[in-house]
Design a protein around this motif. Structure first.
Motif, PDB file in Angstrom:
ATOM      1  N   VAL A 305      12.394 -64.279  42.151  1.00  0.00           N
ATOM      2  CA  VAL A 305      12.803 -63.818  40.828  1.00  0.00           C
ATOM      3  C   VAL A 305      13.427 -62.438  40.991  1.00  0.00           C
ATOM      4  CG1 VAL A 305      12.068 -63.308  38.471  1.00  0.00           C
ATOM      5  CG2 VAL A 305      10.858 -65.066  39.797  1.00  0.00           C
ATOM      6  N   ALA A 306      14.721 -62.334  40.692  1.00  0.00           N
ATOM      7  CA  ALA A 306      15.423 -61.044  40.766  1.00  0.00           C
ATOM      8  C   ALA A 306      15.183 -60.337  42.097  1.00  0.00           C
ATOM      9  CB  ALA A 306      15.005 -60.147  39.601  1.00  0.00           C
ATOM     10  N   SER A 307      15.356 -61.060  43.186  1.00  0.00           N
ATOM     11  CA  SER A 307      15.219 -60.567  44.565  1.00  0.00           C
ATOM     12  C   SER A 307      13.775 -60.275  44.967  1.00  0.00           C
ATOM     13  CB  SER A 307      16.087 -59.328  44.814  1.00  0.00           C
ATOM     14  OG  SER A 307      15.516 -58.170  44.252  1.00  0.00           O
ATOM     15  N   VAL A 308      12.807 -60.688  44.138  1.00  0.00           N
ATOM     16  CA  VAL A 308      11.392 -60.541  44.484  1.00  0.00           C
ATOM     17  C   VAL A 308      10.851 -61.914  44.884  1.00  0.00           C
ATOM     18  CG1 VAL A 308       9.089 -59.897  43.685  1.00  0.00           C
ATOM     19  CG2 VAL A 308      11.098 -58.597  42.920  1.00  0.00           C
ATOM     20  N   MET A 309      10.382 -62.021  46.118  1.00  0.00           N
ATOM     21  CA  MET A 309       9.845 -63.271  46.642  1.00  0.00           C
ATOM     22  C   MET A 309       8.356 -63.367  46.309  1.00  0.00           C
ATOM     23  SD  MET A 309       9.693 -64.495  50.647  1.00  0.00           S
ATOM     24  CE  MET A 309      11.285 -63.730  50.930  1.00  0.00           C
ATOM     25  N   PHE A 310       7.927 -64.514  45.774  1.00  0.00           N
ATOM     26  CA  PHE A 310       6.515 -64.734  45.458  1.00  0.00           C
ATOM     27  C   PHE A 310       5.903 -65.683  46.483  1.00  0.00           C
ATOM     28  CE2 PHE A 310       8.095 -63.043  41.531  1.00  0.00           C
ATOM     29  CZ  PHE A 310       7.012 -62.377  40.961  1.00  0.00           C
TER      30      PHE A 310
END
Length: 461
Positions: A305-310
């Motif tokens: 999400v928006a360059s944030v990896m979960f």
């Protein structure tokens, strides 16, 4: 065993093992009774299905009369072997002992896997490699595939004079090893083509009297019945002294996987080493492992999400597993979601991942309150929480990434608890599932927000 039996399922459980056992014996005409301390509502619809097929249910208690009634007790691995009612059982089995005492077991090559962490990934990856080599392979054990399910398949094949699979990959927890080892005292232990100890750290010390009793259960899996054994290099010499087998039969995971370092994740090194020890070409093993998609709840990629990896690493239930998982993403800022229920473990090994973390968000629980928070305060590190719900934890961790978006783009939010789950969740898989659901909801909101902002922009035409 011949003839009709009275079978007691002692602990139905919530991972499917009790259902598989009951279904197996009911389908063969045996009398089945299921006993569990939980209620009908907690155990779910599967219980009603078995009741409709003739199973007797005893819920909310375990009764001495039911144990006395049974010719065979099938014990759930979560039930302690020291349970006083079990001392009066005529015969106790678990699914692995039942399967591995099958008369046709010598027709199948057995690969046995255990370890504090890494066993599910290793077992699944080995099965993936073998299948890619054209070898029919079945998985069973601690990852949630009951030995009774495999036994049912084998008996159906035998009735049709069909071949059994080439390989059986068995994943054993320490509790399963204990129950299997005790039950196999009355049966011949089959040969294991390969047996693997992926790792060894303190764990389950809320169940065991100490580290030594935990270690002894693990070691019961190994011995002269194993053709090849693979262990971490750090414990190889100690292992050889205890098992009393020739040095040539005990291989180092690190040495056999040296050529794979840097080309596949560290979590797959034991699988690579095992397949090499079995004689498969390294190039083909690597090719297969590069296509291995991993296992849910173990460094599982959820989405970006928006360059944030979960990342969902809910199966990291001990501090050392958090250290290992964080090292896999060391090049990126990690927003760590951790904490939970105490298993009588120490938190000090979390110091390094805490020190390196971009932010720390805590889930509530006895381990969090009694060990993690004191450690963080001693280290003078900031944290958020502890929170009672996954929704709160994911929301706060996401807000921490937004605060850093102006400084760095690529980031990781990782659920890697380092603790058990029982105070807030049904089990670690429920915890991971809730994390994934919250992340997907967050993703939907962000996509909706982006679309609304896009539609509000003035047209350039």
């Amino acid at each position: 065993m011949g003839g009709k039996m009275r079978v007691l399922i002692f602990g139905f459980g919530v991972h499917g093992g009790g259902y598989a056992a009951a279904e197996y014996f009911l389908s063969r005409g045996h009398d089945v009774c299921i006993t569990d301390l939980r209620s009908r509502e907690e155990l779910g619809y599967e219980l009603e299905t078995l009741a409709s097929k003739g199973s007797r249910l005893v819920l909310g208690e375990h009764r001495p009369d039911d144990v006395a009634w049974a010719d065979l007790v099938v014990k759930n691995p979560a039930v302690p072997a020291s349970h006083p009612l079990l001392l009066k059982a005529k015969n106790i089995m678990n699914d692995m002992a039942w399967l591995l005492s099958n008369p046709k077991i010598d027709e199948v090559k057995i690969i046995a896997i255990t370890g504090t962490k890494g066993k599910t990934t290793t077992a699944s990856a080995i099965a993936h490699v073998l299948e890619s080599m054209g070898k029919e392979t079945q998985l069973c054990g601690n990852m949630g595939i009951s030995g009774f399910t495999v036994a049912d398949d084998w008996e159906r094949r035998q009735a049709k004079a069909a071949h059994l699979p080439s390989y059986l990959v068995c994943e054993f927890s320490s509790w399963q090893i204990h129950d299997w080892f005790v039950a196999m005292a009355h049966h011949k232990i089959p040969r294991f083509t390969t047996a693997v100890l992926t790792s060894f750290f303190p764990d389950h010390l809320n169940r065991y009297t100490g580290l030594e009793s935990y270690r002894k259960d693990k070691m019961h899996l190994f011995g002269p019945h194993c053709d090849i054994m693979l262990v971490p290099e750090t414990i190889r010499k100690t292992f050889m002294r205890e098992v009393s087998v020739p040095a040539k039969n005990v291989k180092s995971i690190e040495k056999l996987s040296a050529t794979a370092q840097g080309t596949i994740p560290t979590s797959l090194h034991a699988a690579f080493a095992t397949c090499r020890a079995m004689g498969f070409p390294p190039s083909l093993i690597l090719e297969a492992l590069k296509n291995f998609k991993g296992v849910p709840h173990r460094q599982e990629y959820v989405c970006t999400v928006a360059s944030v990896m979960f990342i969902n690493d809910s199966a990291a239930t001990i501090p050392e597993a958090v250290v290992f998982s964080c090292s896999s993403f060391a090049s990126l800022p990690i927003h760590l979601v951790c904490g939970g229920t105490d298993k009588n473990l120490e938190a000090h090994s979390l110091a390094e991942p805490f020190r390196q973390a971009a932010s720390i968000t805590l889930l509530d629980g006895s381990f969090t309150r009694e060990k993690i928070i004191p450690l963080l305060r001693e280290m003078n590190l900031e944290f958020s929480g502890p929170f009672q719900t996954m929704h709160e934890a994911v929301t706060v961790a996401w807000e921490k990434t937004v605060d850093r978006l102006g400084h760095t783009r690529n980031q990781v939010v990782m659920l890697s608890p380092g603790a058990a789950s029982f105070e807030l969740f049904k089990h670690e898989f429920d915890r991971g599932d809730q994390f994934c659901r919250e992340v997907q909801e967050l993703r939907k909101k962000e996509i909706t927000s982006e679309n609304e902002q896009s539609s509000d922009r003035p047209s350039t035409h």
